[in-house]
Write an enzyme that holds these catalytic residues in place. Structure first.
Site, PDB file in Angstrom:
ATOM      1  CE  LYS A  74      22.667 -37.870  16.175  1.00 28.17           C
ATOM      2  NZ  LYS A  74      24.057 -37.560  15.922  1.00 28.17           N
ATOM      3  CD  GLU A 107      30.412 -33.959  21.094  1.00 23.84           C
ATOM      4  OE1 GLU A 107      29.895 -35.069  21.047  1.00 23.84           O
ATOM      5  OE2 GLU A 107      29.737 -32.907  21.018  1.00 23.84           O
ATOM      6  CE1 TYR A 133      22.328 -34.263  14.006  1.00 20.36           C
ATOM      7  CE2 TYR A 133      22.680 -36.395  12.988  1.00 20.36           C
ATOM      8  CZ  TYR A 133      23.172 -35.290  13.646  1.00 20.36           C
ATOM      9  OH  TYR A 133      24.505 -35.216  13.939  1.00 20.36           O
ATOM     10  CG  LEU A 191      25.036 -36.547  20.797  1.00 20.15           C
ATOM     11  CD1 LEU A 191      23.861 -35.584  20.665  1.00 20.15           C
ATOM     12  CD2 LEU A 191      25.255 -37.271  19.485  1.00 20.15           C
TER      13      LEU A 191
HETATM   14  N1  PLP Z   1      29.176 -36.557  19.018  1.00 21.50           N
HETATM   15  C1  PLP Z   1      28.716 -35.952  17.903  1.00 21.50           C
HETATM   16  C2  PLP Z   1      28.915 -34.481  17.747  1.00 21.50           C
HETATM   17  C3  PLP Z   1      28.058 -36.702  16.899  1.00 21.50           C
HETATM   18  O1  PLP Z   1      27.585 -36.089  15.805  1.00 21.50           O
HETATM   19  C4  PLP Z   1      27.924 -38.100  17.074  1.00 21.50           C
HETATM   20  C5  PLP Z   1      27.237 -38.919  16.068  1.00 21.50           C
HETATM   21  O2  PLP Z   1      26.636 -38.445  15.149  1.00 21.50           O
HETATM   22  C6  PLP Z   1      28.434 -38.682  18.238  1.00 21.50           C
HETATM   23  C7  PLP Z   1      29.043 -37.889  19.194  1.00 21.50           C
HETATM   24  C8  PLP Z   1      28.306 -40.165  18.459  1.00 21.50           C
HETATM   25  O3  PLP Z   1      26.994 -40.487  18.860  1.00 21.50           O
HETATM   26  P1  PLP Z   1      26.374 -41.930  18.554  1.00 21.50           P
HETATM   27  O4  PLP Z   1      27.264 -42.921  19.205  1.00 21.50           O
HETATM   28  O5  PLP Z   1      25.027 -41.875  19.190  1.00 21.50           O
HETATM   29  O6  PLP Z   1      26.323 -42.076  17.080  1.00 21.50           O
END
Ligand code: PLP
Length: 280
Positions: free
Chosen positions: A143, A176, A33, A200
């Site tokens: 993701k 994270e 996603y 991610l």
């Molecule tokens: N890490 C995880 C596990 C996430 O689910 C998300 C966002 O959904 C992020 C980091 C942040 O990513 P982004 O800045 O692309 O939204």
């Protein structure tokens, strides 16, 4: 429309949509996603999100059922159906529809879209965090829809009166958050975990790195520890839905708040980029 659901061409209010029980996502969470904010009917950083969706899908041999430019056009046309242009735009591709079996045939994926109103703020104010051991697997760079540890950590944070949970690996390396990336300011520089299999590669993380570079703030894409997190001058949390937030509390202890000017410059730079890109 107040909100919108889309499934392989069918459109309706989310609450009225239904999907086949044999969509492989129901059996295996078998899908990927992406998601982001939209303001004034302009979806922020859409090309970056679509690129990441295609990368996630390719890493799992999932076939996105349409090319990138058609997905972009579809999402841009779907947001126009909503009563407001200030939205959260979510889309996922699942591996396809088949009787339950772990192995699969190479069929086109199913495309889901979910769009709902999203409040737009100035992303000021601070948040509270807890720490949670990171028991996830080694594909956190993809993701996927397999988010159970993230769900449990987010719930633990909510029950503790906090907004996010920071994951750490045995040994203390900070990875994270449950649904965001986390970074620190230390010695006036930005430290952010390297984009390896443990995090991610956040789109907002990439924007933060570019903003800091433009502001002349040194950037270290290197691991940092829980100890360094507690001692940081500032703790930053980034995600597409909240852009950038700063933490004032971690596991009930006061943290950050020692670089208020630098922190404000970063927040302003990221907010301006967002507002400019989504201006009409
Ligand atoms: N890490 C995880 C596990 C996430 O689910 C998300 C966002 O959904 C992020 C980091 C942040 O990513 P982004 O800045 O692309 O939204």
């Amino acid at each position: 429309m107040n909100n919108l659901g889309y499934y392989n061409g069918k459109i309706g209010p989310i609450e009225e949509m239904s999907v086949p029980m044999n969509d492989r996502v129901c059996w295996f969470g078998d899908g990927v996603y992406d998601a982001g904010l939209c303001r004034n009917y302009r979806i922020f950083a859409l090309d970056e999100h679509i690129d990441r969706l295609f990368n996630s899908a390719a890493m799992l041999d999932i076939r996105v059922p349409l090319p990138k430019d058609e997905l972009r056009e579809l999402l841009n046309s779907l947001v126009r159906k909503l009563d407001t242009g200030d939205l959260f735009v979510y889309y996922q591709v699942t591996r396809g529809t088949a009787m339950r079996s772990h192995d699969y045939e190479p069929t086109p994926g199913n495309l889901w879209v979910m769009i709902k109103p999203a409040a737009q703020g100035d992303f000021a104010g601070s948040i509270k965090l807890i720490t949670v051991e990171d028991t996830r697997y080694f594909h956190c760079n993809i993701k996927t829809l397999n988010l159970l540890p993230n769900v449990m950590a987010a719930q633990k944070a909510k029950l503790a009166g906090c907004q996010e949970a920071v994951f750490y690996r045995p040994g203390g390396r900070v990875t994270e958050c449950a649904h965001s990336n986390v970074h620190i300011l230390k010695g006036g520089a930005l430290w952010t975990a390297p984009a390896d299999e443990l995090i991610l590669p956040g789109i907002t993380r990439a924007h933060l790195i570019r903003s800091c570079a433009a502001l002349g703030i040194p950037v270290h894409q290197e691991p940092f520890t829980l100890e360094e997190l507690f001692a940081a001058e500032e703790i930053l949390v980034t995600s597409s839905s909240k852009l950038v937030c700063f933490a004032s509390e971690l596991d009930g202890k006061p943290v950050g708040g020692r670089q208020p000017q630098l922190r404000e410059r970063i927040r302003q730079a990221m907010l301006e980029e967002y507002l400019e890109a989504t201006e009409v």
